[in-house]
Design a protein around this motif. Structure first.
Motif, PDB file in Angstrom:
ATOM      1  N   GLY A   9       0.836  -1.203   0.000  1.00 34.58           N
ATOM      2  CA  GLY A   9       0.000   0.000   0.000  1.00 34.58           C
ATOM      3  C   GLY A   9       0.864   1.244   0.000  1.00 34.58           C
ATOM      4  N   ALA A  10       0.376   2.301   0.672  1.00 32.98           N
ATOM      5  CA  ALA A  10       1.085   3.589   0.619  1.00 32.98           C
ATOM      6  C   ALA A  10       2.504   3.472   1.177  1.00 32.98           C
ATOM      7  CB  ALA A  10       0.287   4.639   1.385  1.00 32.98           C
ATOM      8  N   THR A  11       2.653   2.851   2.341  1.00 34.28           N
ATOM      9  CA  THR A  11       3.993   2.791   2.941  1.00 34.28           C
ATOM     10  C   THR A  11       4.822   1.628   2.377  1.00 34.28           C
ATOM     11  OG1 THR A  11       3.142   1.502   4.798  1.00 34.28           O
ATOM     12  CG2 THR A  11       3.255   3.883   5.103  1.00 34.28           C
ATOM     13  N   LEU A  29       4.450  -9.603  -0.204  1.00 30.35           N
ATOM     14  CA  LEU A  29       3.335 -10.497   0.106  1.00 30.35           C
ATOM     15  C   LEU A  29       2.056  -9.667  -0.016  1.00 30.35           C
ATOM     16  CD1 LEU A  29       2.006 -13.091   1.181  1.00 30.35           C
ATOM     17  CD2 LEU A  29       2.466 -12.267   3.502  1.00 30.35           C
ATOM     18  N   ARG A  31      -2.382  -9.658  -1.334  1.00 29.74           N
ATOM     19  CA  ARG A  31      -3.563 -10.478  -1.537  1.00 29.74           C
ATOM     20  C   ARG A  31      -3.873 -10.510  -3.030  1.00 29.74           C
ATOM     21  NH1 ARG A  31      -6.836  -8.635   3.868  1.00 29.74           N
ATOM     22  NH2 ARG A  31      -6.563  -6.550   2.994  1.00 29.74           N
ATOM     23  N   ASP A  86      -0.884 -14.830   7.707  1.00 35.14           N
ATOM     24  CA  ASP A  86      -0.406 -15.070   6.340  1.00 35.14           C
ATOM     25  C   ASP A  86       1.121 -15.112   6.243  1.00 35.14           C
ATOM     26  OD1 ASP A  86      -3.018 -15.144   5.595  1.00 35.14           O
ATOM     27  OD2 ASP A  86      -3.043 -13.191   4.584  1.00 35.14           O
ATOM     28  N   ASN A 102       1.764   2.649  12.752  1.00 32.52           N
ATOM     29  CA  ASN A 102       1.728   3.694  13.768  1.00 32.52           C
ATOM     30  C   ASN A 102       1.194   3.133  15.080  1.00 32.52           C
ATOM     31  OD1 ASN A 102       2.689   6.171  12.607  1.00 32.52           O
ATOM     32  ND2 ASN A 102       0.896   6.189  11.280  1.00 32.52           N
ATOM     33  N   ILE A 126       6.339   9.388   6.169  1.00 36.92           N
ATOM     34  CA  ILE A 126       5.941   9.659   4.788  1.00 36.92           C
ATOM     35  C   ILE A 126       4.493  10.122   4.845  1.00 36.92           C
ATOM     36  CG2 ILE A 126       5.205   7.261   4.399  1.00 36.92           C
ATOM     37  CD1 ILE A 126       6.091   7.595   1.455  1.00 36.92           C
ATOM     38  N   GLY A 128       1.591   9.429   2.552  1.00 37.01           N
ATOM     39  CA  GLY A 128       1.295   8.659   1.345  1.00 37.01           C
ATOM     40  C   GLY A 128      -0.152   8.238   1.289  1.00 37.01           C
ATOM     41  N   ARG A 260      -7.016  11.305   5.753  1.00 37.15           N
ATOM     42  CA  ARG A 260      -7.159  10.963   4.331  1.00 37.15           C
ATOM     43  C   ARG A 260      -8.064   9.753   4.171  1.00 37.15           C
ATOM     44  NH1 ARG A 260      -1.693  12.550   4.763  1.00 37.15           N
ATOM     45  NH2 ARG A 260      -0.848  10.449   4.834  1.00 37.15           N
ATOM     46  N   GLU A 269      -7.742   3.754  11.659  1.00 37.22           N
ATOM     47  CA  GLU A 269      -7.051   3.025  12.748  1.00 37.22           C
ATOM     48  C   GLU A 269      -7.346   3.682  14.095  1.00 37.22           C
ATOM     49  OE1 GLU A 269      -3.248   3.581  10.522  1.00 37.22           O
ATOM     50  OE2 GLU A 269      -2.937   1.484  11.065  1.00 37.22           O
TER      51      GLU A 269
END
Ligand SMILES: NC(=O)C1=CN([C@@H]2O[C@H](COP(=O)(O)OP(=O)(O)OC[C@H]3O[C@@H](n4cnc5c(N)ncnc54)[C@H](OP(=O)(O)O)[C@@H]3O)[C@@H](O)[C@H]2O)C=CC1
Ligand SMILES: CC(C)(CO)C(=O)C(=O)O
Length: 305
Positions: A9-11, A29, A31, A86, A102, A126, A128, A260, A269
């Motif tokens: 994803g973003a990070t 890794l 999905r 996973d 975070n 970042i 992102g 965002r 989160e």
């Protein structure tokens, strides 16, 4: 070092993509839907410095072909349990796991799943996000990773981990003070998160409104009181960085990943970033009404989306 980024994803996409671009041995890794997007479009990064399209190697959960030396965990807190399940086949006797999430409570989950010897701390700086097409967008020039042993070391694996995470187009620091950096990052991010999600605006808009600067100061003061009572007082340089970022927000659009996500109607989160600080405040008898209100606000959003 054979390195597995869990999440593109973003990070994860940004830092793992930059390392892959620099020729490091990186696999993601992901999905199945993300694997299909990355196969079709490549990993595209849009940054203030320009655009890159990077061909990346991916595996899905059933395809992990043995242990990796280094795992960088870059999922949201609400994806943590699934990711821990996973990635299990990728953890061997010498594997080091560096989480970029975070907050702090993911550390307990990692230690309980894999044992303390496998778990480093990690911080990423970042701003992102992901586009609807799945491209990574770096919104500002901020780009920094820090990581290291949670007990402060010394740890003989740190030089190799540092080597594996360096040499790409971002700042990278192996450190024996990662726990302090994680608490300072939490203070920074939670403050921006509470200001932006409670007021539903970038920091600059809040500062321009009547009462906005005083509100922002009170949010920071509450966070400082909580982390200090928890035994992790921020260094002056961390407070200077936070206050400088707030001042700068009058000129440079400054938000938070929670804001965002909220604007985009995505999950937030709330528990890991704000709820956990509220829990610390309650446990330690710290008065934190703005954090409590922000947590209720985020929880109402989560329940109604
Ligand atoms: N975005 C930012 O600016 C910053 C974020 N952070 C922190 O970094 C952490 C990650 O955030 P961010 O990168 O923004 O989140 P994103 O939502 O952009 O990316 C998370 C990725 O994790 C993937 N994922 C979830 N579960 C799994 C799994 N089981 N296996 C493989 N991939 C999985 C998701 O993939 P799928 O497509 O399958 O859902 C998604 O692409 C958070 O804790 C955040 O607070 C820290 C600094 C800045
Ligand atoms: C550094 C910062 C505040 C950048 O957006 C962040 O960590 C986040 O938003 O999650």
């Amino acid at each position: 070092m054979r390195t597995l980024f869990v999440g593109a994803g973003a990070t994860g996409g940004y830092f793992g993509g930059r390392l892959a671009e620099a020729g490091r041995d990186v696999t993601f890794l992901v999905r199945p839907a993300r694997a299909a997007t990355l196969a079709a479009r490549g990993l595209r990064i849009h940054s203030p410095a320009g655009q890159s399209t990077i061909a990346v190697r991916t595996v899905t959960a059933g395809e992990i072909d043995g242990p990796y030396d280094l795992i960088v965990l870059a999922v949201k807190s609400y994806g943590l349990d699934g990711a821990l399940r996973d990635l299990k086949p990728a953890v061997g006797p010498g594997t080091v796991i560096v989480p970029l999430l975070n907050g702090m409570r993911h550390i307990d989950a990692l230690v309980s799943a894999f044992g303390p010897a496998h778990v480093y701390g990690g911080v990423c700086m970042i701003a992102g996000t992901l586009t609807d097409e799945g491209d990574v967008v770096q919104l500002t020039g901020l780009q920094r990773l820090a990581y290291g042993p949670l007990d402060g070391g010394p740890d003989p694996r740190l030089p190799a981990v540092t080597e594996a995470l360096s040499g790409a187009d971002f700042d990278s620091e192996g450190t024996t003070a990662i726990t302090r950096q994680m608490w300072e990052k939490w203070l920074f991010l939670a403050s921006l998160g509470v200001v932006t999600t409670l007021m539903r605006s970038p920091v600059g808009e809040v500062l321009a409104a009547p009462g906005g600067p005083a509100f922002t100061d009170r949010v920071i003061a509450e966070a400082v009181a909580i982390v200090t009572a928890a035994g992790h007082p921020p260094r002056e340089q961390a407070l200077t960085f936070l206050r400088g970022s707030i001042t700068n927000a009058r000129k440079v659009p400054t938000t938070s990943s929670m804001y965002r996500d909220m604007q985009a109607g995505r999950p937030v989160e709330a528990d890991a970033i704000v709820g956990d600080l509220v829990a610390h405040a309650e446990r330690l008898g710290v008065d934190a009404p703005l954090y409590a209100a922000a947590y209720t606000n985020l929880s109402v959003y989560s329940r109604s989306r």
